[in-house]
Motif scaffolding. Structure first.
Motif, PDB file in Angstrom:
ATOM      1  N   PRO A   1       0.174  13.535 -11.990  1.00 55.45           N
ATOM      2  CA  PRO A   1      -0.219  13.420 -10.578  1.00 55.45           C
ATOM      3  C   PRO A   1      -1.076  12.166 -10.382  1.00 55.45           C
ATOM      4  O   PRO A   1      -1.999  11.910 -11.154  1.00 55.45           O
ATOM      5  N   GLY A   2      -0.758  11.386  -9.393  1.00 56.94           N
ATOM      6  CA  GLY A   2      -1.528  10.177  -9.088  1.00 56.94           C
ATOM      7  C   GLY A   2      -1.117   8.955  -9.871  1.00 56.94           C
ATOM      8  O   GLY A   2      -1.528   7.842  -9.546  1.00 56.94           O
ATOM      9  N   GLU A   3      -0.307   9.135 -10.900  1.00 55.87           N
ATOM     10  CA  GLU A   3      -0.006   8.023 -11.802  1.00 55.87           C
ATOM     11  C   GLU A   3       0.776   6.897 -11.131  1.00 55.87           C
ATOM     12  O   GLU A   3       0.604   5.728 -11.478  1.00 55.87           O
ATOM     13  N   SER A   4       1.610   7.234 -10.176  1.00 52.53           N
ATOM     14  CA  SER A   4       2.406   6.185  -9.518  1.00 52.53           C
ATOM     15  C   SER A   4       1.556   5.331  -8.597  1.00 52.53           C
ATOM     16  O   SER A   4       1.927   4.218  -8.256  1.00 52.53           O
ATOM     17  N   GLY A   5       0.418   5.866  -8.155  1.00 52.56           N
ATOM     18  CA  GLY A   5      -0.400   5.137  -7.189  1.00 52.56           C
ATOM     19  C   GLY A   5       0.185   5.126  -5.781  1.00 52.56           C
ATOM     20  O   GLY A   5      -0.334   4.468  -4.899  1.00 52.56           O
ATOM     21  N   LEU A   6       1.275   5.878  -5.602  1.00 53.61           N
ATOM     22  CA  LEU A   6       1.959   5.876  -4.308  1.00 53.61           C
ATOM     23  C   LEU A   6       1.579   7.096  -3.475  1.00 53.61           C
ATOM     24  O   LEU A   6       1.282   8.163  -4.016  1.00 53.61           O
ATOM     25  N   LEU A   7       1.611   6.900  -2.191  1.00 55.85           N
ATOM     26  CA  LEU A   7       1.394   8.003  -1.259  1.00 55.85           C
ATOM     27  C   LEU A   7       2.325   7.772  -0.073  1.00 55.85           C
ATOM     28  O   LEU A   7       2.432   6.650   0.421  1.00 55.85           O
ATOM     29  N   ALA A   8       2.996   8.834   0.355  1.00 55.63           N
ATOM     30  CA  ALA A   8       3.969   8.670   1.443  1.00 55.63           C
ATOM     31  C   ALA A   8       3.689   9.642   2.574  1.00 55.63           C
ATOM     32  O   ALA A   8       3.071  10.687   2.383  1.00 55.63           O
ATOM     33  N   LEU A   9       4.125   9.263   3.764  1.00 59.87           N
ATOM     34  CA  LEU A   9       4.189  10.184   4.901  1.00 59.87           C
ATOM     35  C   LEU A   9       5.658  10.544   5.105  1.00 59.87           C
ATOM     36  O   LEU A   9       6.516   9.658   5.187  1.00 59.87           O
ATOM     37  N   ASP A  10       5.913  11.838   5.205  1.00 53.64           N
ATOM     38  CA  ASP A  10       7.275  12.373   5.223  1.00 53.64           C
ATOM     39  C   ASP A  10       7.829  12.477   6.651  1.00 53.64           C
ATOM     40  O   ASP A  10       8.364  13.504   7.026  1.00 53.64           O
ATOM     41  N   TRP A  11       7.704  11.408   7.403  1.00 53.42           N
ATOM     42  CA  TRP A  11       8.042  11.467   8.826  1.00 53.42           C
ATOM     43  C   TRP A  11       9.289  10.681   9.159  1.00 53.42           C
ATOM     44  O   TRP A  11       9.456  10.195  10.287  1.00 53.42           O
ATOM     45  N   HIS A  12      10.196  10.552   8.218  1.00 59.84           N
ATOM     46  CA  HIS A  12      11.420   9.775   8.438  1.00 59.84           C
ATOM     47  C   HIS A  12      12.231  10.311   9.608  1.00 59.84           C
ATOM     48  O   HIS A  12      13.039   9.605  10.184  1.00 59.84           O
ATOM     49  N   ASN A  13      12.040  11.557   9.932  1.00 55.86           N
ATOM     50  CA  ASN A  13      12.737  12.153  11.072  1.00 55.86           C
ATOM     51  C   ASN A  13      11.735  12.732  12.067  1.00 55.86           C
ATOM     52  O   ASN A  13      12.008  13.679  12.778  1.00 55.86           O
ATOM     53  N   GLY A  14      10.560  12.145  12.130  1.00 51.08           N
ATOM     54  CA  GLY A  14       9.514  12.671  13.003  1.00 51.08           C
ATOM     55  C   GLY A  14       8.735  13.790  12.330  1.00 51.08           C
ATOM     56  O   GLY A  14       8.909  14.059  11.134  1.00 51.08           O
TER      57      GLY A  14
END
Lengths: 561, 561
Positions: free
Chosen positions: A372-385
């Motif tokens: 967990p956390g290793e990628s350093g990435l964080l996303a918002l899952d709002w591709h469809n609102g």
């Protein structure tokens, strides 16, 4: 011996499931994909928001899928005969309204509207009606604020009246020619029962309450004044629709002679009032008090029930709270994420187009190795609102934390994590308003296929996850309602709860949260919430300066650097 | 007849260019890649920040590349002879320091340090020294604030003292064994001139002033008290380094007998004081007042000159302002973007790994068809941190605006746009402080290869762009400095400006901004600035609520929906 038949009209196909009410076993199942369009959906290259279906597909697939299960059941059980199918239940996607004529025939079956995509069914995920949804929300806020109280404060572009209003503008000839507009969930039972007019078709509380602002508190559908203020073209619309809606499990009608012959079932077999796929899926998955059922597919539907004899708080951002819409005697609470599996599918298909099948497995394998956390990435899952809790289509996906070493499987994991964070937002919103969530049952294709994802969800959300044993929870739920609609003498007068106890089974694995991972994810989740609130709410004005830095700190500490 | 030889020690290879000072023509060129590591860089799988080079590569490639050009020149011009090479100029990457012994031999050539990556050259883009950079900045703010005034207020992890301090901690045995530390830009001229001790090696103002806090205002390098407060291990360090630094064009020494024989050049050929590749590239590209030279490669270096007889304002966030560091008599101003080509390379290589070559062309072709704003995407180009104007390595890339239809070539275009927005931020910062930018000359591989990118840059930045005709601007600049160091009798006493007029040529195309696109990009740029300030600065506290919505509005309006 008694069987019930569940029919599930999904986004891409129809599924049928025949269950043995004595043994609780699933005797036969079949899946028939819709023949039209792209995976059953009619798209418009010029308008990515458009998603329609050809109503002919429903009837063609209905016939095939039922014949398939009956043939398979006869092969499998020597004693089986179609006469001992004692009830039929139907669920469908929704809100998926069709324009019909005075004889309940879809307008698209008329030569003058043949091939007119506006006369087709407007699939649940058609997003062409964004402006109309805003107009409805705006007007309701002004003159009927109570309409919004049980739908999370915002009317959606995916819902009935947005679609009908948009139809009246883009295709007035279709709108004017329609004698009524009917949800697919009401249309299929009406067709099977041989209903000859829109008024004869029994309408379900599930669609009416969740998508059409129907409530007994204000005498059913929205009043004439509201509708006519919304659009002068809506004068007379209310009279074309319906007065009353009924819960699933009630009888919508009895199988017509014509369809009995066509399908090979007994004439007059009782047909349950319909409901949406997710709601019947919740019942098929074993929903009960304090248990959240999450149907994890292209999008999600998150459902809870709450006793009607207790006072239900108004929960901001929750899409729907409708009495009896899932289980009679309970409030049906509905939330959802606008895209989950769709996001994974998009990513793999778009960024690894040569090897779509290999890539899922490859990505999962590599993504699972990360901490967990290793990628350093964080996303918002709002591709469809975002459906719950922001109720806003005008949002988009976001990914932060890219470096020059970022790998596709790291993005893949971040996208999965984002959907889990989105799921957690919903649960925290429920609990903030005293709807306790002790356990989560997850149905849908993804839950079955990806133990990796399920464990990630458990780690992020911090609660145990179970998975139904049936791969057809929606059709199973439909079969349960089919049994409820059946003659009690043939089923032994079982209750819904008893049917669930007999029919709903679970896989042996329970996904338990791992404390160490959960703690790291708590930190990532707080960053997710900051982005969520910064891009998704008007009032947020805290600095985001530390977001990238905290992600890098987590990355470096979890990769041991 | 007179020739000058330019040597350019890049990130992945050495380039040599032989120019005819009479005709202004480029007679011969050669490129020799470094044999060690990955594309010449020694990486560490466990630490993505580490980037080292094997000093042996420099000497091996030096010999090969010079022999190549001399051989080719002899083939091409019948009258050519090595004796009429009148000067040698050298540029290198930097800050790229090496640890050397008392005889100016790299420690890695000693058996006890052989294969020790800490005894290798620390390549400019080695980012292992982030904490040390912060310590230096912190201490300077406290006790020597004037040190920071000309470097944008923040000392970078890419720079000399950060690297030496980190070296003293991770490899004290190397640090202690070193008699001195020398920039590659000073090492190569010293080697060619046969210098036998670190003190004999002439150090350049370019490296000293831009990377080692050197200024005549405070008597050269940072004082002992500062260095010892930074680290007790730094006691005696200042004495191991140098007292004075010199501008390129001055003579660093004369070609030694040993190297003259090895290379096939005349003994005692004058060698110019070195400088960094970008600075000599600026001269080779034709830098003059009001003309910004942008070297567009894996990262960028943006350079301006400003007359020393005018008062130079302190420009916050600008990495370096050093007198005589680019053109004698002018302040050399240096800015830069930490990653540009690296971002495109990462994206194409990572998200279309099977077809890296085909994909560039494919992506460009598809990306070029899009209208500004049509993708709905907006990115921050911080995959490798931000050099100007934020001077912050602890930043990461961000992309917002994903939908379920987002295509790879849309992301590709958004990444290019992001780097252009980043370039525009730098220009606006310069102009805010009265450094006028009338025209932009863009050198580097990308500028030549991608007319699409150049037009996009012109549209976004709103100024004309020209491209040098030479594909070896850095080596050409080195050759110009080689000519400046030569015996004036052999070159006809030309000035740097005259040499530029003769040698610097441009491609016929000038990229002019297209007004309609520029207007749409102004809107996108204002959104970029909001994200830039929200994630990159502490004080920003405006709402980002409208960002996704404005992007969608632009998307829908530009795609005609």
């Amino acid at each position: 011996m008694a069987y019930s038949l569940g029919l599930d009209f999904g986004t891409n196909s129809v599924r049928a499931l025949l269950v043995n009410l004595k043994t609780g076993e699933e005797t036969a199942e079949s899946i028939v994909p819709y023949p039209s369009g792209t995976d059953g959906i009619i798209l418009d290259a010029k308008d990515p928001h458009l998603a329609r279906q050809n109503p002919a597909d429903y009837l063609i697939c209905l016939e095939k899928v039922v014949k398939n299960v009956l043939r398979d059941a006869a092969k499998k059980e020597a004693n089986f005969s179609p006469e001992i199918v004692v009830g039929i239940g139907v669920d469908t996607t929704g809100s998926t309204p069709l324009s019909v004529d005075a004889e309940l025939i879809p307008l698209s079956f008329h030569p003058e509207f043949s091939g007119n995509i506006h006369a087709y069914a407007w699939l649940w995920k058609d997003h062409t009606s964004t402006e109309e949804a805003e107009e409805i929300t705006h007007l309701a806020r002004k003159i009927r604020p109570h309409y919004l109280q049980r739908i999370g404060g915002v009317y959606s572009s995916e819902w009935f009246f947005s679609k009908i209003l948009h139809l009246s503008r883009v295709a007035p000839e279709v709108f004017q020619a329609a004698s009524s507009f009917i949800e697919l969930a009401d249309y299929i039972p009406a067709v099977l029962a041989g209903r000859r007019t829109p008024k004869e078709a029994v309408r379900c509380i599930c669609a009416a309450g969740h998508k059409a602002l129907y409530s007994e508190d204000w005498g059913g559908l929205p009043d004439d004044e509201f509708l006519i203020t919304l659009s002068p073209d809506f004068r007379g619309l209310r009279q074309k629709l319906y007065e009353k809606a009924y819960p699933a499990g009630k009888v919508a009608g009895f199988l017509s002679r014509q369809w009995a012959i066509k399908l090979g079932l007994a004439e007059n077999t009782p047909i349950s009032v319909g409901a949406f796929d997710a709601h019947m899926g919740a019942v098929g998955s074993g929903i009960k008090e304090e248990v959240l059922v999450k149907i994890l597919g292209t999008s999600t539907c998150d459902m809870m029930i709450f006793p009607r004899n207790q006072e239900l708080p108004a929960i901001p951002g929750l899409c729907g709270m409708v009495p009896d819409s899932i289980v009679p005697g309970y409030w049906g609470l509905e939330a959802g994420q606008s895209a989950v599996g769709d996001i994974f599918y998009w990513f793999v298909k778009t960024f690894m187009p040569e090897f779509p099948d290999r890539s899922y497995r490859y990505f999962e394998k590599e993504a699972e190795k990360l901490r967990p956390g290793e990628s350093g990435l964080l996303a918002l899952d709002w591709h469809n609102g975002n459906r719950t809790i922001l109720v806003d289509q005008k949002l988009t996906g976001l990914i932060v934390g890219f470096t020059l070493k970022t790998k596709p499987y790291e993005v893949y994991r971040a996208l999965i994590e984002a959907t889990a964070f989105g799921a957690r937002v919903i649960i925290e919103r429920l609990e903030k308003y005293r709807i306790k969530v002790s356990e989560i049952i997850t149905g849908g294709g993804i839950a079955e296929k990806s133990p990796f994802l399920m464990q990630l969800y458990a780690d992020i959300i911090g609660r145990p996850f179970r998975i139904p044993a049936s791969s057809q929870s929606c059709a199973l739920g439909a079969a349960i309602f089919g049994a409820l609609a059946a003659d009690p003498k043939k089923t032994g007068e079982t209750s819904l709860y008893q049917l669930q106890e007999k029919l709903c089974r679970f896989k042996p694995e329970i996904y338990q949260p791992r404390i160490e991972n959960h703690q790291v994810y708590n930190r990532l989740y707080s960053l997710y919430r900051r982005l969520h609130d910064a891009f998704g709410t008007k009032a947020y004005n805290e600095s985001l300066y530390s977001v990238m830095k905290e992600l890098l700190d987590l990355k470096w500490s979890s990769s041991g650097q």
